[in-house]
Write an enzyme that holds these catalytic residues in place. Structure first.
Site, PDB file in Angstrom:
ATOM      1  N   ASP A 229     -50.096 -92.847 -42.918  1.00 30.92           N
ATOM      2  CA  ASP A 229     -51.179 -93.548 -43.595  1.00 30.92           C
ATOM      3  C   ASP A 229     -51.182 -93.242 -45.087  1.00 30.92           C
ATOM      4  OD1 ASP A 229     -52.067 -90.933 -43.412  1.00 30.92           O
ATOM      5  OD2 ASP A 229     -53.976 -91.410 -42.455  1.00 30.92           O
ATOM      6  N   SER A 230     -50.283 -92.377 -45.520  1.00 36.45           N
ATOM      7  CA  SER A 230     -50.044 -92.163 -46.953  1.00 36.45           C
ATOM      8  C   SER A 230     -49.618 -93.451 -47.636  1.00 36.45           C
ATOM      9  CB  SER A 230     -48.982 -91.086 -47.159  1.00 36.45           C
ATOM     10  OG  SER A 230     -47.826 -91.358 -46.380  1.00 36.45           O
TER      11      SER A 230
ATOM     12  N   ASP B 296     -48.892 -93.299 -37.780  1.00 29.63           N
ATOM     13  CA  ASP B 296     -50.208 -92.688 -37.926  1.00 29.63           C
ATOM     14  C   ASP B 296     -51.300 -93.625 -37.427  1.00 29.63           C
ATOM     15  OD1 ASP B 296     -49.931 -90.132 -38.922  1.00 29.63           O
ATOM     16  OD2 ASP B 296     -50.009 -90.733 -41.025  1.00 29.63           O
TER      17      ASP B 296
ATOM     18  N   LYS C 173     -49.416 -90.674 -34.165  1.00 25.84           N
ATOM     19  CA  LYS C 173     -49.860 -89.379 -34.686  1.00 25.84           C
ATOM     20  C   LYS C 173     -51.333 -89.472 -35.033  1.00 25.84           C
ATOM     21  CE  LYS C 173     -48.831 -87.700 -38.878  1.00 25.84           C
ATOM     22  NZ  LYS C 173     -50.172 -87.325 -39.409  1.00 25.84           N
TER      23      LYS C 173
ATOM     24  N   GLU D  59     -54.877 -86.919 -36.344  1.00 23.72           N
ATOM     25  CA  GLU D  59     -55.282 -85.664 -36.962  1.00 23.72           C
ATOM     26  C   GLU D  59     -56.392 -84.989 -36.166  1.00 23.72           C
ATOM     27  OE1 GLU D  59     -54.426 -87.258 -41.532  1.00 23.72           O
ATOM     28  OE2 GLU D  59     -56.398 -86.448 -41.011  1.00 23.72           O
TER      29      GLU D  59
ATOM     30  N   GLU E 208     -49.973 -78.826 -41.881  1.00 22.89           N
ATOM     31  CA  GLU E 208     -50.002 -79.200 -43.296  1.00 22.89           C
ATOM     32  C   GLU E 208     -50.799 -78.202 -44.122  1.00 22.89           C
ATOM     33  OE1 GLU E 208     -51.009 -82.892 -46.355  1.00 22.89           O
ATOM     34  OE2 GLU E 208     -51.072 -83.230 -44.194  1.00 22.89           O
TER      35      GLU E 208
END
Length: 284
Positions: free
Chosen positions: A49-50, A88, A118, A120, A186
Site C-alpha cells: 500500500d506504499s 497488501d 498481507k 498489519e 518493521e
C-alpha cells in the site's frame, strides 16, 4: 477474472520452508515492467500500500483503496512467472472483523491472481488471520511499525524499545499461532528482531530490523533512488535513478527548446528510401 492464470511456482509453503535456510528476497512492485525485472531475483513480490505514497503522491498509506490495490495487483501479476505475488490489504478493508477481511481478501486474490494477502497487526489481528487461513487465504502478517496505525503510534517511530518489545514479541507469536506463513518486522531494534526470529516458527522478513531475519523487504523505489521525498535510515540506495532520470528530462527539455530534437535521424522523409530510388530516372 484473474490477471494471471498461471499458478505461481513459489507459494506460501515454499516461503515457510525457507525458515532458517535460504534468506527470502522480497521487494515491492506496482507496475508490470518492474515486476518483470525482479521476477527472476525475488522470492516474494509485494504490491504494497506504499503505492499510495510512491506513485499517487498521498501523504500516508491511509488513503489507499481496494480499487488501487486491485489495479496495481493486476499490473504486477502480468509481469510474474516465478515469484510469489502478495498484496497488501488497505486500511479499512479488514479491521472491522474476520468476515469483512475475508470478503476483501477473497476479492483481492480473485481479481488479481495473488497467492496471499498481507495485513498489519499482532494480537488484535490473530482471530482474523485464523479465520482467513482456515478458509484458504494465506496471510503474511506485519508487526512492529505498522504504517496504517501512524495516527495512534505517533508517527513513523521505532517500535519495541525497552519494555515495549514484549508486546511486539507477543504479537509475532500470536500471528504465527494464528496461521500466518510469514511475518514482516518493521522498524524494530536489531536484538528484538533476532529474538523474534529465533522464537517464532515462521519466517521473519525485516525492513529496518536485522540481517538475522529470515528475509528482507524494501520498497523498490526507495532502493533504486526513484522516491526521494524522504529516505528512512534502513534504506540502502543501490542506484540513483531519480537523479539520472531528472538529468535526462532536463536534457530533453533543453534540446526541444533549442530545436535540436528531433534531429534528422528521428523524423520521417516524405518518401521511403526504396520508393524514392524506384522513382529515380534511369542512367541508361
Amino acid at each position: 477474472m484473474s490477471a494471471n492464470t498461471q499458478a505461481p511456482k513459489i507459494t506460501a509453503g515454499t516461503i515457510l520452508a525457507q525458515k532458517g535456510k535460504t534468506p527470502i528476497v522480497s521487494l515491492t512492485a506496482y507496475t508490470t515492467p518492474m515486476a518483470q525485472m525482479m521476477d527472476a531475483h525475488a522470492d516474494v513480490v509485494l504490491v504494497g500500500d506504499s503505492v499510495g505514497m510512491v506513485l499517487h503522491g498521498l501523504p500516508s498509506t491511509l488513503g489507499v483503496t481496494m480499487e488501487m490495490m486491485i489495479l496495481h495487483g493486476q499490473a504486477v501479476a502480468r509481469g510474474l512467472k516465478e515469484a510469489m505475488l502478495v498484496i497488501d490489504m488497505p486500511f479499512g478493508s479488514y479491521e472491522e472483523g474476520p468476515e469483512q477481511a475475508f470478503g476483501n481478501a477473497a476479492r483481492l486474490m480473485r481479481e488479481t491472481g495473488a497467492a496471499a494477502v498481507k495485513l498489519e497487526g499482532g494480537v488484535e489481528m490473530a482471530a482474523t488471520i485464523s479465520f482467513l487461513t482456515a478458509r484458504g487465504i494465506p496471510v503474511m502478517a506485519h508487526v512492529g511499525l505498522t504504517p496504517q496505525s501512524i495516527n495512534t503510534l505517533g508517527g513513523y517511530k521505532v517500535q519495541g524499545r525497552d519494555e515495549a518489545g514484549a508486546s511486539v514479541l507477543e504479537g509475532a507469536h500470536a500471528v504465527a499461532e494464528a496461521g500466518a506463513f510469514a511475518v514482516v518486522l518493521e522498524k524494530v531494534p536489531e536484538n528484538l528482531a533476532n529474538e523474534i526470529t529465533a522464537a517464532v516458527p515462521i519466517p521473519t522478513i525485516g525492513i529496518g530490523a536485522s540481517a538475522g531475519c529470515d528475509g528482507q523487504v524494501l520498497v523498490v523505489d526507495d532502493m533504486l533512488g526513484m522516491f526521494t521525498s524522504f529516505k528512512p535510515k534502513f534504506v540502502k540506495r543501490y542506484a540513483d535513478l531519480g537523479t539520472t532520470a531528472e538529468a535526462a528530462i532536463a536534457e530533453y527539455a533543453a534540446e526541444v527548446r533549442a530545436r535540436s530534437f528531433p534531429a534528422a535521424e528521428h523524423v520521417f522523409a516524405d518518401q521511403a528510401p526504396a520508393a524514392a530510388a524506384a522513382k529515380a530516372p534511369s542512367k541508361d
